[in-house]
Design an enzyme around this catalytic site. Sequence first.
Site, PDB file in Angstrom:
ATOM      1  CG  ASP A   1     -44.547 -15.572 -58.943  1.00 13.13           C
ATOM      2  OD1 ASP A   1     -45.432 -14.840 -58.865  1.00 13.13           O
ATOM      3  OD2 ASP A   1     -43.437 -15.718 -59.658  1.00 13.13           O
ATOM      4  CB  SER A  11     -44.383 -10.687 -59.897  1.00 16.11           C
ATOM      5  OG  SER A  11     -45.319 -11.876 -60.673  1.00 16.11           O
ATOM      6  CD  GLN A  23     -47.793 -12.027 -58.145  1.00  8.85           C
ATOM      7  OE1 GLN A  23     -48.057 -12.289 -59.243  1.00  8.85           O
ATOM      8  NE2 GLN A  23     -46.790 -12.638 -57.471  1.00  8.85           N
TER       9      GLN A  23
END
Length: 317
Positions: free
Chosen positions: A234, A258, A308
Amino acid sequence: MTDEITVLPPIEDLIDVLTLKDVGTAHIAVTDVAGRDAAESIGATSARVFEGRSQKMPHGRVFGGQVLAQCVMAAGTTVREVDGDGPRPIHSLHGYFMRPGDDTLPIRFAVEEMRDGRSFSTRRVHAVQKGAPIMSMTCSFQERAGGLDHQDPMPEVAGPEGLASLAEAFRGIDHPGARHLAEARPIELRPVESNMFLDAGPEQVATNHVWMRAIGRLPDDPLLHAAVLAYSSDYSLLEPVLRRHGLVWTDRRLRVASLDHSMWFHRDARADDWLLYAQASPSAISGRGLSIGQIYAQDGALVATTAQEGMVRLKEG
């Protein structure tokens, strides 16, 4: 007299954060329009509940990778108990970030055991703070099996030796964000092209490569390594979106968050060995940017694939 606060070294702190406490079982109550019990209609009548603490962040919000990793640990803990043939490794996860987390508070993880089949186990996890979900994830675990085998080749880029790490770049700078990058992160990141906190590079291209590894040795627990891999994934995945538009993380106009995160685990890997994270952004539109990542071991094995989408906005003025 004040209580003394113990600060753990970064890698010990990460392991502590991923060591969740089992706090019991929650009953899921659902009634139909006639007031009758209908919990089975949503596929689960109870949830195992775990609790974990949050890492302190300079901005006061929980790091999304932390919640991803804790969800993996919570779900995987329930899968360990399926049968006596050894733990089923995680092979995929799909999660949505719904609210920012408060890094001063613990997080509870409610795990619904959706199905345990002959080969696959499916879990649904809700990460909850202040009575509301901050993340919802579905993940799947599979018995080890043979089958077809192929993969994309590893990109030819410079190796990690000789590349500067983010920690080295920010060491000695008296700023909370710089101190966090230099001293508090449990994952070492070595950018191949340029440091995206300072320089987007000479070309506006939608690709990015980063070497990463945990800064200390981790226990020999495959579930923990998968969780740390999710944690690490991430950090930099939206960087090809920024690079494509000549932006850096420290641009004061930038607003990034995100929105979701998916991950497929292909082959075994240790999160404390060097891994190459190859990233590309196929699209950005409507204040959202999409990135796809491929994670390779140094021997060229494709370990995992990620995807993502994030909110990427520029504040005018």
